[in-house]
Each structure stands twice: as structure tokens, then as C-alpha cells.
Motif scaffolding. Structure first.
Motif, PDB file in Angstrom:
ATOM      1  N   VAL A   9       0.823  -1.213  -0.005  1.00  0.00           N
ATOM      2  CA  VAL A   9      -0.071   0.031  -0.044  1.00  0.00           C
ATOM      3  C   VAL A   9       0.915   1.223  -0.071  1.00  0.00           C
ATOM      4  O   VAL A   9       1.566   1.291   0.907  1.00  0.00           O
ATOM      5  CB  VAL A   9      -1.080  -0.260   1.240  1.00  0.00           C
ATOM      6  N   GLN A  10       0.765   2.066  -1.093  1.00  0.00           N
ATOM      7  CA  GLN A  10       1.671   3.415  -1.159  1.00  0.00           C
ATOM      8  C   GLN A  10       0.861   4.292  -0.049  1.00  0.00           C
ATOM      9  O   GLN A  10      -0.101   4.416  -0.046  1.00  0.00           O
ATOM     10  CB  GLN A  10       1.431   3.730  -2.414  1.00  0.00           C
ATOM     11  N   PRO A  11       1.698   5.103   0.375  1.00  0.00           N
ATOM     12  CA  PRO A  11       1.246   6.392   1.427  1.00  0.00           C
ATOM     13  C   PRO A  11       0.390   7.463   0.546  1.00  0.00           C
ATOM     14  O   PRO A  11      -0.204   8.358   1.246  1.00  0.00           O
ATOM     15  CB  PRO A  11       2.545   6.986   1.928  1.00  0.00           C
ATOM     16  N   HIS A  12       0.401   7.558  -0.750  1.00  0.00           N
ATOM     17  CA  HIS A  12      -0.389   8.501  -1.244  1.00  0.00           C
ATOM     18  C   HIS A  12      -1.010   7.996  -2.564  1.00  0.00           C
ATOM     19  O   HIS A  12      -0.541   7.035  -3.299  1.00  0.00           O
ATOM     20  CB  HIS A  12       0.533   9.604  -1.392  1.00  0.00           C
ATOM     21  N   ILE A 243      -3.351   6.629   4.133  1.00  0.00           N
ATOM     22  CA  ILE A 243      -2.995   6.901   2.549  1.00  0.00           C
ATOM     23  C   ILE A 243      -3.511   8.247   2.453  1.00  0.00           C
ATOM     24  O   ILE A 243      -4.901   8.450   2.687  1.00  0.00           O
ATOM     25  CB  ILE A 243      -3.932   6.017   1.692  1.00  0.00           C
TER      26      ILE A 243
END
Ligand SMILES: Cc1cc2nc3c(=O)[nH]c(=O)nc-3n(C[C@H](O)[C@H](O)[C@H](O)COP(=O)(O)OP(=O)(O)OC[C@H]3O[C@@H](n4cnc5c(N)ncnc54)[C@H](O)[C@@H]3O)c2cc1C
Length: 499
Positions: A9-12, A243
Motif C-alpha cells: 500500500v503506497q502512502p499517497h 493513505i
């Protein structure tokens, strides 16, 4: 690179879509088709099984998966019903990628003019749905044409749109259904946007620009400075993380989307109490009857097995549907129902009790207006009249038809379970009434032109949007998914243009 699930999961993200069900997948797919990028779909359930239940199971087994949800590992009810038995039993989510688009029957009816042309629905949304969308045909025309085109590649239903059958004094037409039966199969499936996610080897792969994270539950929408900042999630490994995103779209099913909205609006101080009203489902009642075919009596006058309907009129706010099934060598089974509108009611609510722990628990209260109670009586009269006229027309003596009090779980829609219908005596109609919440048509708690602007954005929280039947200002009698798909496509165009 696109992937269906499992990546870190990417933070943005540019746009976060909360919930990969019917509305969320349609939205993400349409966004990608508009060239939008950096879209993340967060789905609480797994993504390893993407088959429609009627492809996966025989007709009888699929019916058991729906009506005896203890047989469905994906069944999940994230709310407490305060008006039991309504919103109990089979009422709940099917928590998996695809959501209830892997269960629905594909019935695609537009909302009726008498429901749309009222002060509740914003006029620009109605014009897009019914008149013209971006200079072309209306959204209803475009989506219906797409879905019927998809269905016609492996036709499931034999009914021609021009076909008419006069029965019991009513004129029935074939019910439009976005369903198909792949070559060589005796099973069928209904449309889901997942059908547009295919690579060259026919494997489901999200379109370019879309990342999907399954087993990732959105706990809350993050807000700050009066605007949307992103979402707080519990990921597949159980870790909680944020996110960030300037645009978040709630597509988690009506009650979950409303729960997330209540949390977010409470955090901004814009909601006086942690509750939103207007929750509605369809009011549905019917009867099942087995009719003898010996001597060709009934069979000769009934249409081929299939689904037929009489459109809703403003007086009854209900449409009449009749399904004809073969039932062994000597009988046919008729499944007759009326589907009617529960009106928007501020006392039908989703409510939360604020706690430090997330997510907040949602509770559901339902209330019927006087008009809804009248509708229940009108529907019962219509069913009795139809049965009498049908039976006489088929040369039968109509057995009496009685109903129990509305909301009595003893005769709810689980009566259509195969084991029960097959043991019914010939010629005796068994009546049933759905409990509210069990039609899976719940909506109305985040209305366009009310909580939401006509552009689907929360009036009190910029950057937060919603899709699905939750956004309908009024349900009408038609099943909701054609309108939900059309509105997801509308929202995708609006967001893509804004991006
Ligand atoms: C048996 C059956 C037959 C039906 N037949 C018809 C029909 O013929 N015609 C029709 O118009 N409608 C029909 N429906 C209704 C239709 O399927 C629903 O109205 C529609 O699926 C609702 O779309 P949605 O996207 O709002 O919700 P869903 O399709 O339920 O999708 C919501 C998704 O969000 C996910 N989610 C929930 N909470 C979270 C969270 N916190 N974080 C991340 N993800 C979350 C869920 O797991 C789910 O995948 C039928 C439904 C059923 C069950």
C-alpha cells in the motif's frame, strides 16, 4: 504497473475509491477510461474469487448462498439493527472484490419519471440521466445499450423487447437483464465492471492507472482544515496506516458509506448528531404458486420460462414482476412480486455512537411513513386482483390469498428457497413479504442535492464524494443498479475533468 491485489500500500494516491463493489469498480474503470491516473481501490474483502455466484453454483445452490447467508463466507453485516427484524437475516454486505455485482440478477430498469421529476432529484442530474449526456444520448440510453450489447454476446434471456403477454388483465414485457450464458455453460452471470478488466490471456487485471488493495478495510476518512486528507486503513497484515489523497469516493455500500460519512462529518463539527436519515429500501411482496400443466391448461397460456414485468405507475409506485419456471413434467412455478418505493424518511437512520476506537459501530433504525403503509395495502390488493384474474384466465378456481403483518419474519422472502417451493401443493399461492433491508436495494442516506451537491461532493466536506444507491434522493420502484452504474460513470467524468 497495474495489479489486482497484493502490492504494498503506497502512502499517497490521487483518488481513493472506498469499496470495490458494483459502484466502486464501475467508477474506477470509467476513471481509467477517461485517462485518470493514480487511482486506488480499497476493498475490505478478498480478491481471489471473481466469479458470479450463478457461474460458480447451480441455480439451487446459488439461491441458498443468497437466502441462507451462513453458506456464504463473504457475508458480513457491519451494523446493528435497532428495528429488528428489518435489516436482519439476509441483509448485509458480500465482502469481496466485486461486492454484490457478483450476486445481482442484472435487472436494469431506469428510475421512473414520476420519481425523478420531483424536487428531490437535482434537475441537472435528471437531465443527464434521461435527456442527454455530454452532447450524446442520455446516460440511461448509453449504459443500457452497453449492457445489452455485453449481454447479447452470449444471450441469456430469450425475450424480445417487443414481446407482449396479456395475463391476468396485465400486459407483461420481458424484463431487461444484463446477463449472459457463456458458450457451453448451463449457468449464467450478470454484468460487473470486472468484465472490462481482462488482459490478452483473459485474466482479470485492473486497467492502467488503477491499483487495487484487497483485505484492506477503510476505518475512517481523514479530515483536516475543513477538507478531505485521505483515509485510515487496516491493511491485509492488520497494520493501521494512512493513505493521503485529496479525493476520496465512498462506494462501500449504503450503510458503510454512511457510517464513514458520519465519522468524517462529526470530525468537522458539521453534524449536530452522529446520524443521517433518509435510509430506504424497496417494499417488496409476492406469492409463489405451482400450477398444473396436465392437459396443457396452464402451460398453453403462459409465456416461456423467463422474467416478465409490468412497469410501475405513479398510483401504486410499484412494478409487477412474474418469473416463470419449469417445475418438473407436470407443473410450472410462478414467482410473482411487486417492488415498490419506500419514501425518504428522516426517521429511517444510520446512527453511530462515537468511540475512541475505529470504526464506529453503525446502528440502523427504520420507520414507515403513512404513505408507505398505504402502499403495502395497495400492493396486496394488486397481487390478489392479479392472482384472481390469472387463475380464472387459466381455467382454475383461485385459492384465497392471505398476508401476515408487514415485517413478520415467518413469511419473508426466504420462502423462495427451492426446498420450500417444491413442496408446495398445486394451485395454492404462498405469500411472502420482504423485510426491509433484505432486498439489497438500500439507499437514500447520502442524497444528491442534499448531503451531496449535484456533483456528488459532500456539501460540507470538499474532496469527499459518494456513489452507489446511497446517493439517490428517492428510490422510485426500479431496481437501483442501472442508475448506480450511470451515476458512477457520470462522477468519473466529473472527477476526470476536474483532475
Ligand atoms: C442476490 C442479489 C440480487 C440483486 N439483483 C439486482 C438486480 O437484478 N438489479 C439491481 O439493480 N440490483 C440488484 N441487486 C442490488 C445490487 O447488487 C446493489 O444495489 C449494488 O451492488 C450496490 O452497489 P454498491 O457498490 O453500493 O455496494 P456493493 O456492491 O455491496 O459494494 C460495496 C463494496 O464495499 C466493500 N466495503 C464495505 N465496507 C468497506 C470498508 N470499510 N473498506 C473497504 N471496503 C469496504 C464491500 O466489501 C463491497 O465489496 C441485487 C443484490 C443481490 C444481493
Amino acid at each position: 504497473m497495474s495489479s489486482i491485489t497484493g502490492t504494498e500500500v503506497q502512502p499517497h494516491a490521487g483518488i481513493v475509491v472506498v469499496g470495490g463493489g458494483l459502484a466502486g469498480l464501475e467508477l474506477a474503470t470509467a476513471l481509467a477510461e477517461h485517462g485518470a491516473e493514480d487511482i486506488v481501490v480499497l476493498e475490505a474483502g478478498p480478491g481471489d474469487d471473481l466469479a458470479h455466484i450463478h457461474m460458480e453454483h447451480t441455480q439451487d445452490d446459488a439461491t441458498h448462498v443468497v437466502f441462507a447467508p451462513e453458506n456464504d463466507p463473504h457475508f458480513h453485516r457491519p451494523w446493528i439493527p435497532d428495528s429488528a427484524p428489518h435489516y436482519t437475516g439476509i441483509s448485509g454486505l458480500r465482502r469481496r472484490l466485486g461486492g454484490r455485482s457478483l450476486y445481482w440478477h442484472g435487472v436494469i430498469l431506469p428510475l421512473e419519471d414520476w420519481a425523478l421529476r420531483t424536487p428531490w432529484w437535482p434537475s441537472d442530474v435528471v437531465a443527464d440521466l434521461t435527456e442527454s449526456w455530454r452532447g450524446g444520448p442520455s446516460l440511461y440510453k448509453q449504459v443500457t445499450a452497453d449492457l445489452m450489447d455485453w449481454s447479447s454476446r452470449a444471450p441469456w434471456s430469450t425475450g424480445e423487447a417487443s414481446e407482449r403477454h396479456v395475463l391476468g388483465g396485465r400486459v407483461f414485457r420481458p424484463l431487461p437483464r444484463a446477463c449472459r450464458r457463456p458458450a457451453g455453460e448451463d449457468r449464467w452471470e450478470a454484468y460487473t465492471a470486472l468484465h472490462r478488466w481482462r488482459d490478452d490471456d483473459d485474466r482479470p487485471v485492473p486497467p492502467p492507472g488503477v491499483r487495487v488493495h484487497c483485505r484492506t478495510e477503510v476505518l475512517a476518512v481523514e479530515v483536516g482544515g475543513g477538507t478531505t486528507r485521505g483515509v485510515l486503513v487496516r491493511d491485509a497484515g492488520g497494520a493501521t496506516r494512512t493513505i493521503t489523497a485529496g479525493t476520496v469516493v465512498l462506494c462501500a455500500g449504503t450503510v458503510e458509506s454512511t457510517r464513514l460519512a458520519i465519522q468524517a462529518l462529526t470530525a468537522t463539527g458539521r453534524l449536530r448528531a452522529p446520524r443521517l436519515g433518509g435510509l430506504a429500501d424497496h417494499i417488496v411482496q409476492g406469492f409463489v404458486v405451482r400450477l398444473p400443466t396436465a392437459g396443457g391448461t396452464a402451460a398453453a397460456r403462459l409465456p416461456q420460462p423467463g422474467s416478465y414485468y409490468v412497469p410501475a405507475d405513479p398510483a401504486t409506485r410499484s412494478y409487477l414482476r412474474m418469473d416463470v419456471h419449469d417445475d418438473g413434467p407436470d407443473a410450472v412455478l410462478l414467482d410473482v412480486r411487486v417492488t415498490g418505493e419506500q419514501l425518504p424518511n428522516p426517521d429511517s437512520t444510520v446512527e453511530c455512537r462515537p468511540t475512541a476506537a475505529l470504526p464506529w459501530q453503525a446502528r440502523i433504525r427504520t420507520a414507515l411513513l403513512t404513505e408507505d403503509r398505504e402502499l403495502i395495502g395497495v400492493q396486496r390488493d394488486a397481487l390478489r386482483d392479479f392472482w384472481r384474474a390469472l387463475a380464472y384466465g387459466l381455467g382454475l378456481r383461485p385459492a384465497p390469498m392471505d398476508f401476515r403483518e408487514f415485517g413478520d419474519p415467518v413469511r419473508d422472502n426466504t420462502l423462495v428457497l427451492p426446498g420450500r417451493t417444491r413442496s408446495q401443493p398445486l394451485g395454492v399461492p404462498e405469500t411472502w413479504t420482504s423485510l426491509l433491508g433484505t432486498e439489497d436495494h438500500e439507499g437514500g442516506s447520502l442524497p444528491l442535492g442534499g448531503v451531496l451537491t449535484p456533483r456528488h461532493e459532500f456539501a460540507d466536506l470538499p474532496g469527499l464524494y459518494a456513489a452507489g444507491p446511497a446517493v439517490f434522493p428517492r428510490l422510485g420502484a426500479a431496481n437501483p443498479s442501472l442508475t448506480a452504474i450511470a451515476l458512477s460513470r457520470r462522477l468519473a467524468a466529473l472527477l476526470a475533468r476536474a483532475a
